[in-house]
Design a protein around this motif. Structure first.
Motif, mmCIF file in Angstrom:
data_model
loop_
_atom_site.group_PDB
_atom_site.id
_atom_site.type_symbol
_atom_site.label_atom_id
_atom_site.label_comp_id
_atom_site.label_asym_id
_atom_site.label_seq_id
_atom_site.Cartn_x
_atom_site.Cartn_y
_atom_site.Cartn_z
ATOM 1 N N VAL A 37 64.431 23.050 -7.936
ATOM 2 C CA VAL A 37 63.837 24.368 -7.869
ATOM 3 C C VAL A 37 64.766 25.225 -7.014
ATOM 4 N N VAL A 38 64.875 26.500 -7.331
ATOM 5 C CA VAL A 38 65.759 27.386 -6.582
ATOM 6 C C VAL A 38 65.307 27.392 -5.127
ATOM 7 N N PRO A 39 66.212 27.023 -4.200
ATOM 8 C CA PRO A 39 65.823 26.974 -2.793
ATOM 9 C C PRO A 39 65.525 28.369 -2.250
ATOM 10 N N VAL A 40 64.562 28.422 -1.365
ATOM 11 C CA VAL A 40 64.202 29.689 -0.747
ATOM 12 C C VAL A 40 64.798 29.707 0.652
ATOM 13 N N GLY A 41 65.594 30.703 0.933
ATOM 14 C CA GLY A 41 66.206 30.820 2.245
ATOM 15 C C GLY A 41 65.785 32.113 2.907
ATOM 16 N N ASP A 42 66.476 32.447 3.985
ATOM 17 C CA ASP A 42 66.161 33.674 4.688
ATOM 18 C C ASP A 42 66.974 34.855 4.174
ATOM 19 N N GLY A 43 67.755 34.634 3.114
ATOM 20 C CA GLY A 43 68.531 35.718 2.519
ATOM 21 C C GLY A 43 69.924 35.863 3.095
ATOM 22 N N THR A 44 70.262 35.028 4.064
ATOM 23 C CA THR A 44 71.577 35.102 4.687
ATOM 24 C C THR A 44 72.403 33.900 4.247
ATOM 25 N N VAL A 45 73.612 34.172 3.784
ATOM 26 C CA VAL A 45 74.540 33.117 3.400
ATOM 27 C C VAL A 45 75.372 32.792 4.629
ATOM 28 N N ARG A 46 75.447 31.510 4.966
ATOM 29 C CA ARG A 46 76.201 31.089 6.142
ATOM 30 C C ARG A 46 77.479 30.388 5.719
ATOM 31 N N VAL A 47 78.592 30.852 6.290
ATOM 32 C CA VAL A 47 79.911 30.296 5.975
ATOM 33 C C VAL A 47 80.456 29.650 7.238
ATOM 34 N N VAL A 62 79.732 26.777 2.371
ATOM 35 C CA VAL A 62 78.907 27.949 2.079
ATOM 36 C C VAL A 62 77.490 27.446 1.852
ATOM 37 N N LYS A 63 76.569 27.825 2.759
ATOM 38 C CA LYS A 63 75.182 27.353 2.703
ATOM 39 C C LYS A 63 74.232 28.537 2.625
ATOM 40 N N GLY A 64 73.016 28.275 2.140
ATOM 41 C CA GLY A 64 71.967 29.282 2.153
ATOM 42 C C GLY A 64 71.915 30.170 0.927
ATOM 43 N N LEU A 65 72.599 29.794 -0.131
ATOM 44 C CA LEU A 65 72.554 30.580 -1.360
ATOM 45 C C LEU A 65 71.301 30.223 -2.148
ATOM 46 N N CYS A 83 90.365 31.766 -3.412
ATOM 47 C CA CYS A 83 91.109 31.117 -2.331
ATOM 48 C C CYS A 83 92.342 30.382 -2.844
ATOM 49 N N GLY A 84 92.419 30.154 -4.136
ATOM 50 C CA GLY A 84 93.555 29.426 -4.704
ATOM 51 C C GLY A 84 93.575 27.970 -4.310
ATOM 52 N N THR A 85 92.418 27.353 -4.264
ATOM 53 C CA THR A 85 92.323 25.956 -3.844
ATOM 54 C C THR A 85 91.195 25.263 -4.595
ATOM 55 N N GLY A 86 90.983 23.997 -4.291
ATOM 56 C CA GLY A 86 89.945 23.224 -4.951
ATOM 57 C C GLY A 86 88.660 23.225 -4.155
ATOM 58 N N GLY A 87 87.673 22.550 -4.669
ATOM 59 C CA GLY A 87 86.395 22.451 -3.984
ATOM 60 C C GLY A 87 85.358 21.819 -4.881
ATOM 61 N N THR A 88 84.129 21.790 -4.391
ATOM 62 C CA THR A 88 83.036 21.176 -5.146
ATOM 63 C C THR A 88 81.713 21.770 -4.698
ATOM 64 N N VAL A 89 80.652 21.402 -5.413
ATOM 65 C CA VAL A 89 79.294 21.770 -5.034
ATOM 66 C C VAL A 89 78.522 20.476 -4.837
ATOM 67 N N LYS A 90 78.002 20.257 -3.620
ATOM 68 C CA LYS A 90 77.237 19.050 -3.313
ATOM 69 C C LYS A 90 75.960 19.434 -2.597
ATOM 70 N N ASP A 91 74.831 18.978 -3.102
ATOM 71 C CA ASP A 91 73.533 19.167 -2.453
ATOM 72 C C ASP A 91 73.248 20.617 -2.091
ATOM 73 N N GLY A 92 73.574 21.542 -2.961
ATOM 74 C CA GLY A 92 73.296 22.947 -2.724
ATOM 75 C C GLY A 92 74.264 23.630 -1.774
ATOM 76 N N VAL A 93 75.373 22.969 -1.441
ATOM 77 C CA VAL A 93 76.384 23.520 -0.534
ATOM 78 C C VAL A 93 77.710 23.587 -1.285
ATOM 79 N N ILE A 94 78.367 24.750 -1.217
ATOM 80 C CA ILE A 94 79.685 24.892 -1.837
ATOM 81 C C ILE A 94 80.722 24.506 -0.799
ATOM 82 N N GLU A 95 81.609 23.567 -1.150
ATOM 83 C CA GLU A 95 82.682 23.136 -0.264
ATOM 84 C C GLU A 95 84.007 23.608 -0.849
ATOM 85 N N ILE A 96 84.759 24.371 -0.062
ATOM 86 C CA ILE A 96 86.074 24.859 -0.468
ATOM 87 C C ILE A 96 87.102 24.162 0.402
#
Length: 120
Positions: A37-47, A62-65, A83-96
Motif C-alpha cells: 500500500v502506498v506509504p503515508v508520510g509527513d510529506g517531506t522527502v529525506r535525503v 532517499v526516504k519518505g516518498l 547523477c550519472g551513476t547506479g542505484g537500486t530501490v529497496k524496501d521503499g528507499v531509493i539508494e544511489i
C-alpha cells in the motif's frame, strides 16, 4: 507420527505455476498479499548519505516518498540518470551509489518535492 502438510506452511512450488506465495497461495507473479500500500508520510522527502555495511563506500538514500513500487522505480531511474551513476530501490528507499546528496536534492526540488537533508 505423521504431521499434516498444511502445518508445514503449505504449497511452496507447483510444476504448473512455479513458485507459490505461502501467505495467499497464489503464484508469485500473481501474489496479492505483497502488493504494498502506498506509504503515508509527513510529506517531506529525506535525503541522506550513509556508509554503514558497505565497506566504506558512500550511498545516497532517499526516504519518505509516498509512491508505490512502480513510482519509486521510475523516480529512482531518473535520479540515477541525473547523477550519472547506479542505484537500486529497496524496501521503499531509493539508494544511489556515491555521495550525490546535493544533486538528488536539486532534482527532487525541481520535481516539486519538499526535500530535507537528513543526517550529518
Amino acid at each position: 507420527m505423521k504431521s499434516k502438510l498444511s502445518s508445514l506452511g503449505g504449497l511452496v512450488y507447483s510444476t504448473e505455476a512455479g513458485r507459490m506465495c505461502p501467505a495467499c497461495r497464489q503464484p508469485v507473479a500473481q501474489c496479492i498479499c505483497k502488493q504494498a500500500v502506498v506509504p503515508v508520510g509527513d510529506g517531506t522527502v529525506r535525503v541522506s548519505r550513509e556508509t554503514k555495511g558497505r565497506g566504506g563506500k558512500a550511498v545516497t538514500l532517499v526516504k519518505g516518498l509516498a509512491l508505490d513500487a512502480a513510482g519509486l522505480t521510475a523516480l529512482g531511474k531518473q535520479l540515477k540518470a541525473a547523477c550519472g551513476t547506479g542505484g537500486t530501490v529497496k524496501d521503499g528507499v531509493i539508494e544511489i551509489q556515491g555521495d550525490h546528496v546535493d544533486k538528488v536534492m536539486t532534482a527532487l526540488q525541481a520535481a516539486s518535492y519538499k526535500v530535507k537533508r537528513a543526517g550529518g
